[in-house]
Design a protein around this motif. Structure first.
Motif, PDB file in Angstrom:
ATOM      1  N   SER A   1     -13.882 -53.176  10.116  1.00 43.72           N
ATOM      2  CA  SER A   1     -13.367 -52.865   8.777  1.00 43.72           C
ATOM      3  C   SER A   1     -13.713 -51.437   8.405  1.00 43.72           C
ATOM      4  CB  SER A   1     -13.954 -53.840   7.751  1.00 43.72           C
ATOM      5  OG  SER A   1     -15.379 -53.772   7.756  1.00 43.72           O
ATOM      6  N   GLY A   2     -13.130 -50.996   7.286  1.00 42.38           N
ATOM      7  CA  GLY A   2     -13.401 -49.658   6.790  1.00 42.38           C
ATOM      8  C   GLY A   2     -12.517 -48.615   7.442  1.00 42.38           C
TER       9      GLY A   2
ATOM     10  N   PRO B   1      -5.464 -51.667  16.958  1.00 43.88           N
ATOM     11  CA  PRO B   1      -4.680 -52.763  16.371  1.00 43.88           C
ATOM     12  C   PRO B   1      -5.466 -54.079  16.295  1.00 43.88           C
ATOM     13  CG  PRO B   1      -3.366 -51.547  17.952  1.00 43.88           C
ATOM     14  CD  PRO B   1      -4.764 -51.043  18.087  1.00 43.88           C
ATOM     15  N   ASN B   2      -4.952 -54.999  15.422  1.00 46.24           N
ATOM     16  CA  ASN B   2      -5.533 -56.337  15.263  1.00 46.24           C
ATOM     17  C   ASN B   2      -6.975 -56.304  14.777  1.00 46.24           C
ATOM     18  OD1 ASN B   2      -3.108 -57.551  16.244  1.00 46.24           O
ATOM     19  ND2 ASN B   2      -3.799 -57.179  18.349  1.00 46.24           N
ATOM     20  N   ASN B   3      -7.258 -55.347  13.881  1.00 47.81           N
ATOM     21  CA  ASN B   3      -8.496 -55.325  13.098  1.00 47.81           C
ATOM     22  C   ASN B   3      -8.063 -55.258  11.638  1.00 47.81           C
ATOM     23  OD1 ASN B   3     -11.078 -54.983  14.887  1.00 47.81           O
ATOM     24  ND2 ASN B   3      -9.556 -53.602  15.803  1.00 47.81           N
ATOM     25  N   PRO B   4      -7.824 -56.426  10.983  1.00 46.67           N
ATOM     26  CA  PRO B   4      -7.205 -56.423   9.648  1.00 46.67           C
ATOM     27  C   PRO B   4      -7.932 -55.574   8.625  1.00 46.67           C
ATOM     28  CG  PRO B   4      -7.300 -58.636  10.562  1.00 46.67           C
ATOM     29  CD  PRO B   4      -8.087 -57.779  11.479  1.00 46.67           C
TER      30      PRO B   4
ATOM     31  N   SER C   1      -6.099 -42.784   7.430  1.00 47.62           N
ATOM     32  CA  SER C   1      -5.422 -41.942   6.444  1.00 47.62           C
ATOM     33  C   SER C   1      -4.038 -41.543   6.917  1.00 47.62           C
ATOM     34  CB  SER C   1      -6.268 -40.682   6.176  1.00 47.62           C
ATOM     35  OG  SER C   1      -6.443 -39.942   7.376  1.00 47.62           O
ATOM     36  N   ASN C   2      -3.730 -41.767   8.206  1.00 48.85           N
ATOM     37  CA  ASN C   2      -2.419 -41.409   8.757  1.00 48.85           C
ATOM     38  C   ASN C   2      -1.685 -42.656   9.228  1.00 48.85           C
ATOM     39  OD1 ASN C   2      -2.651 -38.486   8.575  1.00 48.85           O
ATOM     40  ND2 ASN C   2      -4.224 -38.688  10.168  1.00 48.85           N
ATOM     41  N   SER C   3      -0.398 -42.689   9.028  1.00 55.07           N
ATOM     42  CA  SER C   3       0.383 -43.875   9.383  1.00 55.07           C
ATOM     43  C   SER C   3       0.620 -43.991  10.884  1.00 55.07           C
ATOM     44  CB  SER C   3       1.741 -43.836   8.651  1.00 55.07           C
ATOM     45  OG  SER C   3       2.440 -42.651   8.997  1.00 55.07           O
TER      46      SER C   3
ATOM     47  N   ASN D   1      -3.224 -50.200   9.052  1.00 55.28           N
ATOM     48  CA  ASN D   1      -3.014 -49.994   7.627  1.00 55.28           C
ATOM     49  C   ASN D   1      -3.487 -48.617   7.179  1.00 55.28           C
ATOM     50  OD1 ASN D   1      -2.026 -52.616   7.392  1.00 55.28           O
ATOM     51  ND2 ASN D   1      -4.083 -53.457   7.050  1.00 55.28           N
ATOM     52  N   VAL D   2      -2.712 -48.042   6.244  1.00 58.65           N
ATOM     53  CA  VAL D   2      -3.145 -46.794   5.618  1.00 58.65           C
ATOM     54  C   VAL D   2      -4.138 -47.148   4.519  1.00 58.65           C
ATOM     55  CG1 VAL D   2      -2.403 -44.778   4.291  1.00 58.65           C
ATOM     56  CG2 VAL D   2      -0.963 -45.679   6.132  1.00 58.65           C
ATOM     57  N   CYS D   3      -5.224 -46.388   4.450  1.00 62.19           N
ATOM     58  CA  CYS D   3      -6.270 -46.680   3.456  1.00 62.19           C
ATOM     59  C   CYS D   3      -5.684 -46.609   2.052  1.00 62.19           C
ATOM     60  CB  CYS D   3      -7.419 -45.679   3.590  1.00 62.19           C
ATOM     61  SG  CYS D   3      -8.301 -45.813   5.174  1.00 62.19           S
TER      62      CYS D   3
END
Length: 989
Positions: A578-579, A595-598, A603-605, A610-612
């Motif tokens: 996370s984070g 990938p696959n760390n929900p 900060s970049n797509s 996910n974008v923060c």
């Protein structure tokens, strides 16, 4: 007068003998005088000989002495007080042979091997009328062998090997009718050899091997020559290996009744092996690395004296003849890399003391022979990549002589014999790709440094006794059924470079005390059930380049310290992390690593996660503000320290804490003060592991130098001292237009400066790789393209420099860190080898030397060096091959767009048979020299072969102007699947 009476009878009997005594005494006197005169004359010749060779220290004892005769000197043998033999071997003689050596009238043997004698064949030796033995091998003779060499009609031994003789081997050699031994191997002959050689009926040894420049020719096939060949009844040793021989092996060779050793390896011969063999005395048969087809002759099983049989790397088929396994003298069996089928005869080892048994990469089936080590001498065992099955025999565990055991990729089942783990001499154990089961052993052989046991069914825990596996370098136990935790005891192994435990059932948290893993470069714990945080200590492993912790249950933040690593491969996907991702890991090189760390965000797509969110941004901004405040505070502290140091340095006149010492190696047009005054921040043009590099203008004429500074607040540590000493030792003593010139060095207790000629066009890597393009400080536009002619010029220049280092220095020099950033370019794009901080001197050409740690740059490291730290010229050949691949493809050696390094990527492309033009750098692809570019690419392929012995030497490459053509046409190059070089990689560790 008194009457003369006859002497008594007994006196009369001896009287005739007494009458001869004066004559005998006189003759003895004459003989002694003549012998003394001969000895005086010979002593004068020896004295003149020593003087003509500039009094080499190895002949200091060649002085007149009352205590001993010159016949007692170790280099000399006499008969009846006169010199008959001169054995002047390895005495560092650098001068030609003077004609007065033949004033030694009774000289029959002259051995001048292993010296540095230059020039053409010494025709002055024609005057040595009694010479029967001549050995000039391992020198620097060049030019042709004289066409009138047959004037030395009494020669019985002629050894001219390992020189630079060229042109044809003249037919006159075959007119030396008394020859018993003829050695012409390893020279520069670029013509042919006379078939008449095979008519020398007294010849016992004929060695023509390693003459790659011979005009391709068939072995003698015509009737006349074959008849002569059959008459060579004395021939015992025939070596034709590593020659451009074509056609088939004539059956008449196997008809030579006294033939004991036959070597026809690494040629282009094809078709089948002759099935009729009358050479019953054969001890050695080496037909490896050819294109031979058909079956192994059954008659080989009748050669009762056969000691070594090497048929590896051919296209042989059928089974292994049963009779071979029963041969009483058989010790060395190498049949790997063929198409052999059927079972391995069970009697191998039962009747003979086998030392080496290699049948890898075939289609063999059935059980493993139970008595391979019956004689107690087996040290090399390779059966990998077959279809063998069943359990391994317990007898294998009692074989204490084993050094390497390679059983991987078969169908073996059951447990590993217990004693095998503890075999006292074992260094490598490869068991991967079988169905083996059982628990890991509590103890291992102390010498074992490589265990590969992946893709089996081993189970249980990794025991705490693993801490005793002190010499382990590679441990691959992936894809098994191991359970429990990764024990802390595993982290104390100081030599470990590769740890692969993926696809098991490991759980628990990872150990944090991993400071002993200083050599670790690959860590894979993927597909387990490991939980807890990722230890930040992983970020401090200095050599780590591959890290895979994917498919676990790891949680928490990704330690920012991991961003400090120079990773070629990173995979943290499919966890519970996370984070935000650390800023240094937010780049395209790692876009598939998370990938696959929900809970993770970036900060970049483009990071594919996910974008923060805004809150995260606020948090980031808060953290950033805190970081800025801390940075300002730290900067103020640093500024105060710098001001204090400047004040202190002014008191000492400069940054140096004692009077600097300048050691010049060239004529200089500057002083040390010109250098010291230029050590300023604006002049920095680069930095490396040992210090900064400055560009300094040293005088009003604008002359510029490059200065490498090695400094420390304290006394330089041992490593930097060694780097400095190595660079000065080497560069201060060699001069070559393609090796960067060391002008001088300046040193004192805490600082060292190396002053070089300045190279206007910087390093090659900055031209090849766009993201490293030259900065404006060098005055070169960032968008300039390096055209192919310049690339070829650079490659040839670098090859010349390395060739000089390997072959022409008094002691060969191994660079150990050849790479594009260490190839510098002057204003005319002439290449010069630079940065010798890692170089070492070797005592003998080709001799391997162990280093205490692997040094160099990843992506350029030869595989055998990375695993064993064994060093010879072939590690530079590998690195140069990577540079050739960079020059032709434009790719970096560790291209993060690929899952493999450049060498492996190029090999894979080549092995798949894809067009080479597809991978040529776009900047040079539309070029009329495309064929030449593809040739250089192929040469890069050959240079990066896994097996060192198959790589061309730098001398060969330079002589062929980097043309791959001379290396084509051989099955070992053109038809080599990747496995060709993968198998014996283990034999080099």
């Amino acid at each position: 007068m008194p009457r003369l009476t006859s002497p008594p009878p007994h006196i009369r009997f001896f009287f005739p003998f007494f009458s001869y005594i004066p004559c005998v005494v006189f003759l003895c006197f004459l003989s002694h005088a003549a012998e003394s005169q001969i000895q005086d004359q010979e002593l004068q010749v020896l004295s003149k000989l020593r003087q003509s060779w500039q009094d080499p220290s190895s002949l200091d004892h060649w002085v007149a002495s009352n205590s001993s005769s010159h016949c007692a000197w170790p280099e000399i043998k006499c008969q009846e007080g006169s010199i008959t033999e001169l054995n002047l071997v390895n005495l560092n003689i650098n001068y030609s042979i003077p004609p007065f050596v033949c004033d030694l009238k009774n000289l029959t043997k002259l051995d001048l091997s292993y010296n540095n004698i230059p020039g053409e064949f010494p025709a002055v030796l024609y005057n040595c009328s009694k010479l029967v033995y001549l050995d000039l091998s391992q020198n620097y003779f060049e030019g042709p062998i004289p066409s009138d060499i047959n004037r030395m009609a009494d020669l019985q031994v002629l050894i001219l090997a390992a020189n630079s003789f060229s042109f044809d081997v003249p037919a006159s050699v075959a007119r030396l009718r008394r020859l018993r031994i003829l050695h012409l191997y390893m020279s520069e002959y670029n013509g042919t050899y006379p078939e008449e050689i095979f008519g020398l009926s007294d010849l016992e040894e004929l060695r023509l091997e390693y003459n790659k420049k011979f005009v391709p020719s068939q072995l003698p096939q015509n009737f006349t020559v074959l008849k002569k060949l059959r008459d060579m009844e004395a021939l015992e040793h025939l070596d034709l290996g590593i020659n451009p021989l074509t056609g088939e092996i004539p059956g008449s060779i196997f008809a030579l009744r006294n033939l004991s050793e036959l070597y026809v390896y690494e040629t282009y011969v094809s078709k089948s092996i002759p099935q009729a063999v009358r050479a019953a005395n054969l001890r050695v048969i080496d037909l490896s690395l050819n294109n031979l087809m058909g079956n192994i002759p059954e008659v080989f099983g009748q050669l009762k004296n056969l000691y070594s049989l090497n048929l590896e790397f051919n296209q042989l088929s059928g089974g292994i003849p049963e009779g071979i396994a029963s041969l009483p003298a058989l010790s060395d069996v190498r049949l790997s890399n063929n198409n052999l089928s059927g079972t391995i005869p069970p009697d191998f080892g039962k009747f003979s003391p086998l030392r080496r048994f290699e049948v890898a990469f075939n289609n063999l089936t059935g059980a493993f022979p139970e008595q391979l080590c019956h004689g107690g001498t087996l040290f090399g065992l390779a059966t990998m990549n077959n279809n063998l099955s069943g359990e391994l025999p317990e007898s294998l565990g009692n074989c204490s002589t084993l050094l390497e055991v390679m059983l991987n990729n078969n169908g073996f089942t059951g447990k590993v014999p217990g004693g095998l783990w503890m075999s006292r001499n074992l260094t490598a154990l490869l068991l991967s790709g079988n169905g083996l089961t059982g628990e890991l052993p509590k103890e291992l052989s102390r010498k074992l440094n490589r265990i590969e046991m992946s893709n089996n069914k081993f189970f249980g825990k990794i025991l705490s006794t693993v801490s005793s596996w002190r010499n382990l370098v590679v441990f691959d136990a992936s894809n098994n059924l191991l359970s429990g935790t990764v024990p802390a005891e595993l982290t104390v192994l100081p030599s470990l470079t590769t740890l692969l435990l993926g696809q098991n059932k490991l759980s628990g948290i990872l150990p944090t005390d991993i400071v002993s893993w200083k050599s670790l470069n690959t860590l894979n714990l993927s597909h387990n059930k490991i939980s807890g945080p990722i230890p930040s200590e992983i970020g401090f492993l200095p050599g780590l380049t591959q890290l895979d912790l994917s498919d676990n249950q790891l949680s928490g933040l990704i330690p920012p310290e991991i961003g400090q690593l120079n990773l070629n491969r990173l995979n943290l996907s499919s966890n519970r992390l996370s984070g935000p991702i650390p800023a240094k890991l937010e780049n395209a090189a790692y876009d598939t690593s998370f990938p696959n760390n929900p809970g993770l965000c970036a900060s970049n797509s483009f990071m594919r996660i996910n974008v923060c969110n805004t809150q995260s941004h606020r948090l980031s901004k808060t953290n950033l503000t805190l970081i800025v405040i801390l940075a300002i505070a730290a900067a103020m502290c640093v500024l105060l320290v710098v001001l204090f140091m400047i004040r202190a340095s002014r008191k000492n006149r400069d940054w140096f804490d004692s009077t600097p010492k300048l050691t010049p190696f060239q004529r200089l047009n500057f002083t040390e003060s010109n250098i010291l005054s230029g050590l300023k921040g604006p002049n920095v043009i680069g930095s490396g592991g040992s210090g900064k590099v400055y560009r300094i203008v040293v005088n009003s004429s604008g002359d510029t130098v490059a200065v490498k500074r090695i400094s420390n607040n304290q006394k330089l540590n041992e490593k930097l001292e060694k780097q400095f000493a190595a660079e000065v030792e080497i560069l201060g003593n060699i001069k070559h237009r393609h090796i960067v010139k060391l002008l001088c060095c300046i040193s004192c207790e805490h600082s060292k400066l190396l002053v070089y000629e300045y190279m206007e066009n910087g390093s090659l890597d900055r031209w090849l790789h766009k993201k490293k393009r030259l900065s404006p400080i060098l005055g070169v536009a960032n968008n300039m393209i390096l055209e192919w002619p310049k690339r070829l010029q650079i490659a040839l220049g670098a090859a010349k420099g390395l060739c000089y280092m390997h072959n022409d220095c008094s002691s060969p020099i191994i660079h150990r860190d050849v790479k594009s950033s260490n190839i510098l370019l002057d204003s005319e794009f002439n290449a010069k080898i630079a940065d010798f901080g890692l170089a070492r001197m070797l005592a003998e050409p080709g001799e391997a030397v162990s280093m205490t740690a692997v040094a160099g740059s990843f992506g350029y490291l030869a595989p055998e060096y990375a695993h064993t730290t064994r060093v010879n010229e072939k590690i530079d050949v590998y690195s140069f091959g990577v540079v050739l691949l960079e020059l032709t493809t434009g790719r970096e050696p560790n291209d993060r767009d690929e899952d493999m390094c450049l060498a492996d990527w190029a090999w894979f492309h080549f092995d798949q048979g894809k067009p080479i033009s597809d991978v040529i750098d776009e900047e040079i692809r539309d070029n009329s020299s495309l064929d030449q570019i593809c040739n250089v690419f192929k040469l890069g392929i050959f240079c990066t072969a896994k097996l060192p012995s198959t790589r061309p030497t730098m001398k060969e490459k330079f002589q062929h102007k980097l043309d791959a053509a001379p290396f084509l046409g051989n099955s070992k190059y053109e038809e080599m699947p990747r496995r060709y070089f993968h198998v014996l990689e283990c034999n080099t560790y």
